[in-house]
Design a protein around this motif. Sequence first.
Motif, PDB file in Angstrom:
ATOM      1  N   ARG A  47       2.583  -7.131   6.608  1.00 45.75           N
ATOM      2  CA  ARG A  47       1.611  -6.629   7.583  1.00 45.75           C
ATOM      3  C   ARG A  47       1.229  -5.169   7.386  1.00 45.75           C
ATOM      4  N   HIS A  48       2.121  -4.385   6.799  1.00 48.82           N
ATOM      5  CA  HIS A  48       1.891  -2.934   6.788  1.00 48.82           C
ATOM      6  C   HIS A  48       1.879  -2.276   5.423  1.00 48.82           C
ATOM      7  N   ALA A  49       2.284  -2.959   4.371  1.00 48.18           N
ATOM      8  CA  ALA A  49       2.429  -2.308   3.065  1.00 48.18           C
ATOM      9  C   ALA A  49       1.142  -1.637   2.596  1.00 48.18           C
ATOM     10  N   LEU A  50       0.002  -2.297   2.799  1.00 46.67           N
ATOM     11  CA  LEU A  50      -1.258  -1.761   2.284  1.00 46.67           C
ATOM     12  C   LEU A  50      -1.714  -0.517   3.039  1.00 46.67           C
ATOM     13  N   GLU A  51      -1.187  -0.307   4.235  1.00 43.15           N
ATOM     14  CA  GLU A  51      -1.528   0.910   4.977  1.00 43.15           C
ATOM     15  C   GLU A  51      -0.979   2.143   4.255  1.00 43.15           C
ATOM     16  N   TYR A  52       0.103   1.949   3.524  1.00 42.07           N
ATOM     17  CA  TYR A  52       0.764   3.063   2.852  1.00 42.07           C
ATOM     18  C   TYR A  52       0.481   3.090   1.346  1.00 42.07           C
ATOM     19  N   VAL A  53       0.397   1.916   0.727  1.00 44.14           N
ATOM     20  CA  VAL A  53       0.155   1.841  -0.716  1.00 44.14           C
ATOM     21  C   VAL A  53      -0.869   0.731  -0.977  1.00 44.14           C
ATOM     22  N   PRO A  54      -2.169   1.039  -0.927  1.00 42.82           N
ATOM     23  CA  PRO A  54      -3.203   0.006  -1.113  1.00 42.82           C
ATOM     24  C   PRO A  54      -3.109  -0.744  -2.439  1.00 42.82           C
ATOM     25  N   SER A  55      -2.541  -0.111  -3.451  1.00 45.18           N
ATOM     26  CA  SER A  55      -2.451  -0.753  -4.766  1.00 45.18           C
ATOM     27  C   SER A  55      -1.454  -1.910  -4.797  1.00 45.18           C
ATOM     28  N   LEU A  56      -0.735  -2.124  -3.697  1.00 48.73           N
ATOM     29  CA  LEU A  56       0.229  -3.230  -3.639  1.00 48.73           C
ATOM     30  C   LEU A  56      -0.433  -4.549  -3.247  1.00 48.73           C
ATOM     31  N   ARG A  57      -1.749  -4.596  -3.207  1.00 49.84           N
ATOM     32  CA  ARG A  57      -2.442  -5.819  -2.779  1.00 49.84           C
ATOM     33  C   ARG A  57      -2.007  -7.035  -3.594  1.00 49.84           C
ATOM     34  N   GLY A  58      -1.947  -6.882  -4.902  1.00 50.36           N
ATOM     35  CA  GLY A  58      -1.546  -8.009  -5.742  1.00 50.36           C
ATOM     36  C   GLY A  58      -0.097  -8.399  -5.525  1.00 50.36           C
ATOM     37  N   VAL A  59       0.782  -7.414  -5.453  1.00 43.65           N
ATOM     38  CA  VAL A  59       2.210  -7.672  -5.231  1.00 43.65           C
ATOM     39  C   VAL A  59       2.424  -8.371  -3.893  1.00 43.65           C
ATOM     40  N   ARG A  60       1.668  -7.953  -2.893  1.00 44.91           N
ATOM     41  CA  ARG A  60       1.815  -8.502  -1.541  1.00 44.91           C
ATOM     42  C   ARG A  60       1.571 -10.003  -1.510  1.00 44.91           C
ATOM     43  N   LEU A  61       0.598 -10.481  -2.307  1.00 51.28           N
ATOM     44  CA  LEU A  61       0.253 -11.900  -2.285  1.00 51.28           C
ATOM     45  C   LEU A  61       0.889 -12.690  -3.425  1.00 51.28           C
ATOM     46  N   SER A  62       1.764 -12.060  -4.179  1.00 49.72           N
ATOM     47  CA  SER A  62       2.420 -12.781  -5.276  1.00 49.72           C
ATOM     48  C   SER A  62       3.933 -12.647  -5.163  1.00 49.72           C
ATOM     49  N   PHE A  63       4.485 -11.587  -5.744  1.00 51.73           N
ATOM     50  CA  PHE A  63       5.937 -11.435  -5.755  1.00 51.73           C
ATOM     51  C   PHE A  63       6.525 -11.402  -4.346  1.00 51.73           C
ATOM     52  N   ALA A  64       5.908 -10.621  -3.452  1.00 51.68           N
ATOM     53  CA  ALA A  64       6.455 -10.492  -2.099  1.00 51.68           C
ATOM     54  C   ALA A  64       6.478 -11.841  -1.381  1.00 51.68           C
ATOM     55  N   LEU A  65       5.407 -12.617  -1.501  1.00 52.38           N
ATOM     56  CA  LEU A  65       5.389 -13.932  -0.870  1.00 52.38           C
ATOM     57  C   LEU A  65       6.371 -14.892  -1.532  1.00 52.38           C
ATOM     58  N   SER A  66       6.548 -14.766  -2.838  1.00 51.91           N
ATOM     59  CA  SER A  66       7.518 -15.646  -3.509  1.00 51.91           C
ATOM     60  C   SER A  66       8.935 -15.344  -3.020  1.00 51.91           C
ATOM     61  N   TYR A  67       9.227 -14.064  -2.755  1.00 53.54           N
ATOM     62  CA  TYR A  67      10.544 -13.708  -2.228  1.00 53.54           C
ATOM     63  C   TYR A  67      10.713 -14.249  -0.804  1.00 53.54           C
ATOM     64  N   TRP A  68       9.651 -14.141  -0.014  1.00 65.62           N
ATOM     65  CA  TRP A  68       9.692 -14.660   1.361  1.00 65.62           C
ATOM     66  C   TRP A  68       9.906 -16.179   1.332  1.00 65.62           C
ATOM     67  N   ALA A  69       9.210 -16.855   0.452  1.00 64.60           N
ATOM     68  CA  ALA A  69       9.360 -18.307   0.335  1.00 64.60           C
ATOM     69  C   ALA A  69      10.771 -18.684  -0.117  1.00 64.60           C
ATOM     70  N   GLU A  70      11.344 -17.863  -0.973  1.00 65.05           N
ATOM     71  CA  GLU A  70      12.722 -18.106  -1.411  1.00 65.05           C
ATOM     72  C   GLU A  70      13.679 -17.987  -0.234  1.00 65.05           C
ATOM     73  N   LEU A  71      13.460 -16.977   0.593  1.00 64.08           N
ATOM     74  CA  LEU A  71      14.266 -16.827   1.807  1.00 64.08           C
ATOM     75  C   LEU A  71      14.086 -18.028   2.721  1.00 64.08           C
ATOM     76  N   ALA A  72      12.846 -18.525   2.821  1.00 62.12           N
ATOM     77  CA  ALA A  72      12.541 -19.652   3.708  1.00 62.12           C
ATOM     78  C   ALA A  72      13.272 -20.929   3.298  1.00 62.12           C
ATOM     79  N   GLU A  73      13.609 -21.052   2.030  1.00 61.70           N
ATOM     80  CA  GLU A  73      14.331 -22.239   1.577  1.00 61.70           C
ATOM     81  C   GLU A  73      15.741 -22.306   2.161  1.00 61.70           C
ATOM     82  N   GLU A  74      16.296 -21.142   2.498  1.00 59.30           N
ATOM     83  CA  GLU A  74      17.655 -21.097   3.026  1.00 59.30           C
ATOM     84  C   GLU A  74      17.712 -20.766   4.516  1.00 59.30           C
TER      85      GLU A  74
END
Length: 275
Positions: A66-93
């Motif tokens: 929700r807030h990463a892009l407010e501080y580092v706009p260049s994280l747009r790609g990371v936010r929708l790729s690696f970060a979501l994959s980590y969240w999904a990994e957490l969701a499995e457990e």
Amino acid sequence: MRSFQVLYLVAIVPLFVGVVFAQDETVEGWVPPDDPKPQQILQEARDDFAAGRHSQALAKHVWFHRHALEYVPSLRGVRLSFALSYWAELAEEFPPALEALKEERDQVAERIASDDQPAIAFQELAALNNYLVAPDETVKVFQRLHFKNPKLAREVFLVAKPYLILKKQFPLLVHYLPPEEESLRIENTYRSGMDRAEKRSETESKTLLKQFYRKAMTSDAALLVAVLKLSNQSEQAESIAEHFRSLSDASEHQDAITSALNGEFPEPFPAVNSE
């Protein structure tokens, strides 16, 4: 998901999700620092997950999304790729993480029509559904836009296209792929992309970028040919196929065009998580 996890989910998710989404800044004792560093918080979420601190990991994933892009706009790609994959990994457990991911997806779906940048919002929706392995939900939202707001549907079509291909939404694909315009767009995108790749100084980077634009061109061209063929516009399908054959002599490209002339849809590119 085992039975005890289901019971755990039923018991605590309503309370937990309410806390996360009502006040994502104070969850399970975690408060973001005054000067938050998104990359560091994302790494902390990974560390918390590894250590079994699932509630804190989830709080940090929600904050980052929700807030990463407010501080580092260049994280747009990371936010929708690696970060979501980590969240999904957490969701499995951790079932509450799955519910929180779905809740975030539903909120994005609700605001697409009123968003200042609907295509970006739709891209976020598609990414969330990709990690939820729910491509049907992306298609459903696009279908609603098609009937209620066709202008907006056209704005987000390119994002929705891989999911429409996956789900064989032939009528919608026909509607949003005007042959002449689409053919010109595909070729221009391919040529400009190859020119951009040629300017790269690193050989590996240049090669990878060229491979990407060739695959994208092949997928888009084969889709257009297949759509025309299946809508009984065989003459135009063959004409466009012949033109695109001349752009690349790679066997994969030639085979894809031939298959399209037989009415076969190409695989979505980029790939869609459907299993």
